[in-house]
Design an enzyme around this catalytic site. Structure first.
Site, short mmCIF file in Angstrom:
data_model
loop_
_atom_site.label_atom_id
_atom_site.label_comp_id
_atom_site.label_asym_id
_atom_site.label_seq_id
_atom_site.Cartn_x
_atom_site.Cartn_y
_atom_site.Cartn_z
N GLN A 56 -6.81 -0.42 6.05
CA GLN A 56 -7.35 -0.95 7.31
C GLN A 56 -8.83 -1.33 7.19
OE1 GLN A 56 -5.63 -1.68 10.04
NE2 GLN A 56 -3.68 -0.74 9.47
N SER A 61 -3.51 -3.60 0.88
CA SER A 61 -2.27 -4.31 1.18
C SER A 61 -2.59 -5.70 1.70
CB SER A 61 -1.51 -3.52 2.26
OG SER A 61 -0.34 -4.22 2.62
N ALA A 62 -1.82 -6.71 1.23
CA ALA A 62 -2.13 -8.09 1.60
C ALA A 62 -1.84 -8.40 3.07
CB ALA A 62 -1.34 -9.05 0.70
N HIS A 63 -0.75 -7.84 3.59
CA HIS A 63 -0.33 -8.30 4.92
C HIS A 63 -1.18 -7.76 6.07
CE1 HIS A 63 2.11 -4.89 6.71
NE2 HIS A 63 2.10 -4.50 5.45
N ALA A 72 0.81 -1.22 0.00
CA ALA A 72 0.00 0.00 0.00
C ALA A 72 0.84 1.27 0.00
CB ALA A 72 -0.95 0.00 1.19
N THR A 73 2.07 1.19 0.48
CA THR A 73 2.94 2.38 0.40
C THR A 73 3.12 2.74 -1.07
OG1 THR A 73 4.07 1.85 2.46
CG2 THR A 73 5.25 3.28 0.91
N CYS A 122 9.17 6.40 18.34
CA CYS A 122 10.58 6.72 18.49
C CYS A 122 11.08 7.35 17.21
CB CYS A 122 11.37 5.46 18.77
SG CYS A 122 11.98 5.39 20.43
N ASN A 177 -5.28 3.73 11.04
CA ASN A 177 -4.53 2.58 11.56
C ASN A 177 -4.23 2.66 13.05
OD1 ASN A 177 -3.04 4.63 9.87
ND2 ASN A 177 -1.35 3.87 11.09
C1 PLP Z 1 0.11 -0.54 6.76
C2 PLP Z 1 -0.49 0.65 6.13
C3 PLP Z 1 0.03 1.20 4.95
C4 PLP Z 1 1.27 0.67 4.30
O1 PLP Z 1 1.06 -0.56 3.71
P1 PLP Z 1 2.30 -1.47 3.25
O2 PLP Z 1 1.68 -2.52 2.42
O3 PLP Z 1 2.89 -2.00 4.52
O4 PLP Z 1 3.25 -0.61 2.49
C5 PLP Z 1 -0.62 2.29 4.41
N1 PLP Z 1 -1.72 2.82 4.98
C6 PLP Z 1 -2.25 2.32 6.11
C7 PLP Z 1 -3.47 2.94 6.68
C8 PLP Z 1 -1.65 1.23 6.72
O5 PLP Z 1 -2.18 0.76 7.85
#
Ligand code: PLP
Length: 408
Positions: free
Chosen positions: A183, A203-205, A75-76, A330, A155
């Site tokens: 999310q 995003s898959a993870h 998603a980045t 941090c 998030n």
């Molecule tokens: C985790 C997250 C991302 C980034 O996704 P990645 O696949 O880890 O690059 C972007 N936006 C939100 C709201 C997220 O929680």
């Protein structure tokens, strides 16, 4: 059954892959290892077929057409491609982008980069409940506005934005609408038609799939969205994202979407029951706890609580057999309070002592009860050592006290 420690309650950061997702991926590492762009033989065809199935599974989850799904590394990248892609493609039309202050860094930092290149960005504030004000949005739109980028759900605090209403405003004004849906998609019903979304990042993870793969929905009609590519090369993915497809990852993402869709109703019921059990357990046994963000407009598996009169670090140390995130980040060796909580107007002290609990598919009631016990016990123990808590209990208004350094 005995509880296995540590307990994972950080499902907004990432989720474990569902074993069913892994099973779907495995054959495509070995016997079905083809490159989906190889047009001349059965290895390529098998990979391509699997990729197209995944595309359809993802499209179905968000009510899109498979042709509107572009695969990315996560998603980045999807957020970068959506925002930079529109910015470059529609530069003639305008240079103004609207977003809001509690977006993920992948949106905020992309916008900051564009500011360096002469784009103008409006960062809308949020209300105390974490949602933007729709009048603020309407007022911010100018003839130069080319894109609105507002996340579906946050998030940290799980707050869900008024996406459908924003979609209507965007359409009315003829401005493209990008949504960071990471999310929300797979957790609550996301429908790009109903919501008037033109671009959606996933995003898959975050949905029990593998890390390093994601997708961007790009609307093809009413209106058709065009994007400048940010990665140049072989012209894969309708020229929007070159590079050999991550076939196994994409299959995992597709399967993850399918499972989320099939099980959403059941899963939402289970997760909200666990979340409410956690919330009630903590709030009924402890005073001076504050929930951050709207309870009404919130993801079913999220709760974010600030614990007054404890020290954030000590609290985290005290519950170190539970994996959660805190409201301190941090950055370069200093402890900064979360910019999301700050945007809600949460004071520094309460931001530092906030905890994000993110419940997931594999959590159990026993785990939640264990967490309630540990949090309550730790907060009580820390407060016993806190003279401030004592004074507050005796009715002293601490905010009005004057502090002097020792020796003065
Ligand atoms: C985790 C997250 C991302 C980034 O996704 P990645 O696949 O880890 O690059 C972007 N936006 C939100 C709201 C997220 O929680």
């Amino acid at each position: 059954m005995a509880i296995k420690l540590p307990i994972y309650l950080d499902n907004h950061a990432t989720t474990p892959a569902d074993p069913r997702v892994v099973d779907a991926m495995l054959p495509y590492f070995t016997e079905k290892f083809g490159n989906s762009a190889s047009r001349n033989h059965a290895f390529g065809w098998a990979a391509e077929e699997a990729v197209e199935i995944a595309r359809a599974q993802i499209a179905k989850l968000i009510n899109a057409s498979p042709k509107e799904i572009i695969f990315t590394s996560g998603a980045t990248e999807s957020n970068n491609l959506a925002i930079k892609g529109v910015a470059e493609m529609y530069r003639e039309k305008g240079n103004h982008i609207i977003t809001q202050v509690t977006e993920h860094k992948a949106v905020l930092d992309t916008c900051k980069r564009l500011e360096k290149y002469g784009y103008e960005v409006t960062y809308l504030p949020v209300q105390k409940d974490g949602r933007i004000n729709l009048d603020d949005l309407r007022k911010a739109i100018t003839p130069k506005t080319i894109l609105i980028s507002i996340m579906y759900a946050n998030n940290e605090i799980g707050v869900v934005q008024p996406i459908e209403e924003i979609g209507k405003i965007a359409k009315e004004k003829g401005v493209f609408f990008h949504v960071d849906g990471v999310q929300a998609a797979g957790k609550i019903p996301v429908d790009v038609q109903r919501d008037g979304i033109d671009l959606l990042s996933i995003s898959a993870h975050k949905i029990y799939g593998p890390k390093g793969v994601g997708a961007l929905y790009v609307r093809r009609k009413n209106p058709r969205v065009q994007l400048s590519a940010i990665i140049d090369g072989g012209g894969h993915e309708r020229g929007m994202r070159s590079g050999t497809l991550n076939v196994t990852g994409i299959i995992g993402l597709g399967k993850a979407c399918e499972l989320c869709q099939q099980e959403m109703a059941e899963e939402t019921a289970k997760l909200s029951r666990l979340r409410d059990r956690l919330k009630e357990g903590i709030m009924s046994k402890l005073d001076e706890c504050y929930i951050n963000g709207s309870m009404e407009h919130r993801l079913p598996h999220n709760i974010n609580i600030s614990f007054a009169f404890v020290e954030g670090e000590s609290l985290l140390m005290g519950i170190n057999d539970i994996a959660v995130s805190s409201g301190s980040a941090c950055t370069s060796a200093t402890l900064e309070p979360s910019y999301v909580l700050k945007a809600l107007g949460v004071g520094e002290d309460l931001a530092h002592t906030s905890i994000r609990f993110g419940i997931g598919r594999f959590n159990t009631e026993e785990e939640v009860d264990y967490v309630v016990g540990r949090v309550v016990e730790t907060v009580n123990r820390l407060r016993e050592l806190s003279p401030l808590y004592e004074m507050a209990k005796e009715g002293v208004d601490i905010s009005k006290m004057k502090w002097t350094a020792a020796g003065e």
